[in-house]
Each structure stands twice: as structure tokens, then as C-alpha cells.
Design a protein around this motif. Structure first.
Motif, PDB file in Angstrom:
ATOM      1  N   CYS A  60      -4.543  -2.353  -3.278  1.00  0.00           N
ATOM      2  CA  CYS A  60      -3.236  -3.071  -2.720  1.00  0.00           C
ATOM      3  C   CYS A  60      -2.803  -3.821  -3.763  1.00  0.00           C
ATOM      4  O   CYS A  60      -3.082  -4.133  -4.850  1.00  0.00           O
ATOM      5  N   ARG A 102      10.667  -3.360  -9.115  1.00  0.00           N
ATOM      6  CA  ARG A 102      10.837  -4.096  -7.767  1.00  0.00           C
ATOM      7  C   ARG A 102      12.265  -4.660  -7.687  1.00  0.00           C
ATOM      8  O   ARG A 102      13.030  -5.152  -8.612  1.00  0.00           O
ATOM      9  N   THR A 125       0.013  -7.370  -4.273  1.00  0.00           N
ATOM     10  CA  THR A 125       0.511  -8.649  -3.542  1.00  0.00           C
ATOM     11  C   THR A 125       1.128  -9.466  -4.498  1.00  0.00           C
ATOM     12  O   THR A 125       1.157  -9.233  -5.861  1.00  0.00           O
ATOM     13  N   TYR A 138      -5.710   1.080   1.418  1.00  0.00           N
ATOM     14  CA  TYR A 138      -5.270  -0.199   1.253  1.00  0.00           C
ATOM     15  C   TYR A 138      -6.493  -1.175   1.201  1.00  0.00           C
ATOM     16  O   TYR A 138      -6.496  -2.455   0.778  1.00  0.00           O
ATOM     17  N   TYR A 145      -2.094   0.238  -6.542  1.00  0.00           N
ATOM     18  CA  TYR A 145      -2.352   1.486  -5.686  1.00  0.00           C
ATOM     19  C   TYR A 145      -1.714   2.617  -6.532  1.00  0.00           C
ATOM     20  O   TYR A 145      -0.725   2.612  -7.178  1.00  0.00           O
ATOM     21  N   ASP A 163       0.771  -1.283   0.072  1.00  0.00           N
ATOM     22  CA  ASP A 163      -0.048   0.109   0.053  1.00  0.00           C
ATOM     23  C   ASP A 163       0.930   1.202   0.020  1.00  0.00           C
ATOM     24  O   ASP A 163       2.064   1.153   0.073  1.00  0.00           O
ATOM     25  N   ASP A 164       0.070   2.449  -0.106  1.00  0.00           N
ATOM     26  CA  ASP A 164       0.835   3.502  -0.045  1.00  0.00           C
ATOM     27  C   ASP A 164       1.683   3.891   1.171  1.00  0.00           C
ATOM     28  O   ASP A 164       2.449   4.916   1.328  1.00  0.00           O
ATOM     29  N   GLY A 165       1.386   3.255   2.446  1.00  0.00           N
ATOM     30  CA  GLY A 165       1.991   3.513   3.546  1.00  0.00           C
ATOM     31  C   GLY A 165       1.640   4.482   4.440  1.00  0.00           C
ATOM     32  O   GLY A 165       2.295   5.174   5.540  1.00  0.00           O
ATOM     33  N   VAL A 166       0.713   5.549   3.766  1.00  0.00           N
ATOM     34  CA  VAL A 166       0.311   6.710   4.297  1.00  0.00           C
ATOM     35  C   VAL A 166      -1.177   6.723   4.708  1.00  0.00           C
ATOM     36  O   VAL A 166      -1.614   6.855   5.994  1.00  0.00           O
ATOM     37  N   SER A 167      -2.016   6.263   3.804  1.00  0.00           N
ATOM     38  CA  SER A 167      -3.571   6.326   4.174  1.00  0.00           C
ATOM     39  C   SER A 167      -4.225   4.764   4.433  1.00  0.00           C
ATOM     40  O   SER A 167      -3.541   4.073   4.387  1.00  0.00           O
ATOM     41  N   GLN A 168      -5.411   4.761   4.473  1.00  0.00           N
ATOM     42  CA  GLN A 168      -6.287   3.638   4.476  1.00  0.00           C
ATOM     43  C   GLN A 168      -6.694   3.079   3.331  1.00  0.00           C
ATOM     44  O   GLN A 168      -7.768   2.312   3.198  1.00  0.00           O
TER      45      GLN A 168
END
Length: 97
Positions: free
Chosen positions: A12, A44, A14, A8, A37, A1-6
Motif C-alpha cells: 500500500c 499524483r 500513504t 493492500y 504497490y 491500493d490497486d482497488g481490485v485485490s487484497q
């Protein structure tokens, strides 16, 4: 996820990872990333750590090509750092004895 918001909850990504013991070694298949996202990097860079390795492998291969690895006989770990690649491609990492 973006690591900031919800976000996810709805957005998301995987990747399925499978490990298999094979004759004379172990292999790990890391599948292409699925999902997305906002702001997701299309690339990667992966590291694979094999634990419980009692002797140094004779070789480690990614996509059928030899790759560098480090073996720590105190922790019994083999660490492999893969080059940056497209997140939309599968990769197989094989360790041979």
C-alpha cells in the motif's frame, strides 16, 4: 491500493497530511507518498478543499507560487486543484487572508 485485490494487506501507499493555522491563514503540508504497490502511478494530481472559510482569501499558494482557487460563499469552501506532480515530492498549500 490497486482497488481490485487484497494485496493492500502487504502492499500500500500513504501520504501524511498536516494542517496548521498560522498568522493570517492556514496551510496544509502534503508529504511525499510512502510505500508502493504493483502498477502504482509515480505521479499524483491533488485537490485541497478548505472548509469553514468565512471570507474569500487574498491568495492561495502551492510551493510558494500563486495558484488558482474557487471560493463558494454558500458552502464556505475554498477549492484548490493542484497540477499533476511527482508523488515523491512534498507540497505545501497556503491560504492567506
Amino acid at each position: 491500493d490497486d482497488g481490485v485485490s487484497q494485496a493492500y494487506v502487504q502492499e500500500c501507499a500513504t501520504a501524511l497530511i498536516r494542517k496548521q493555522t498560522v498568522q493570517h491563514g492556514v496551510r496544509v503540508d502534503i508529504m511525499a507518498r510512502e510505500g508502493s504497490y504493483k502498477g502504482m502511478d509515480p505521479e499524483r494530481k491533488l485537490s485541497v478543499i478548505f472548509g469553514g472559510v468565512r471570507k474569500q482569501p487574498s491568495g492561495v499558494f502551492a510551493g510558494g507560487r500563486p495558484v488558482e482557487f474557487s471560493y463558494n460563499e454558500q458552502t464556505l469552501e475554498v477549492e484548490v486543484s493542484l497540477p499533476q506532480m511527482s508523488a515523491s515530492q512534498d507540497v505545501r498549500v497556503a491560504m492567506r487572508f
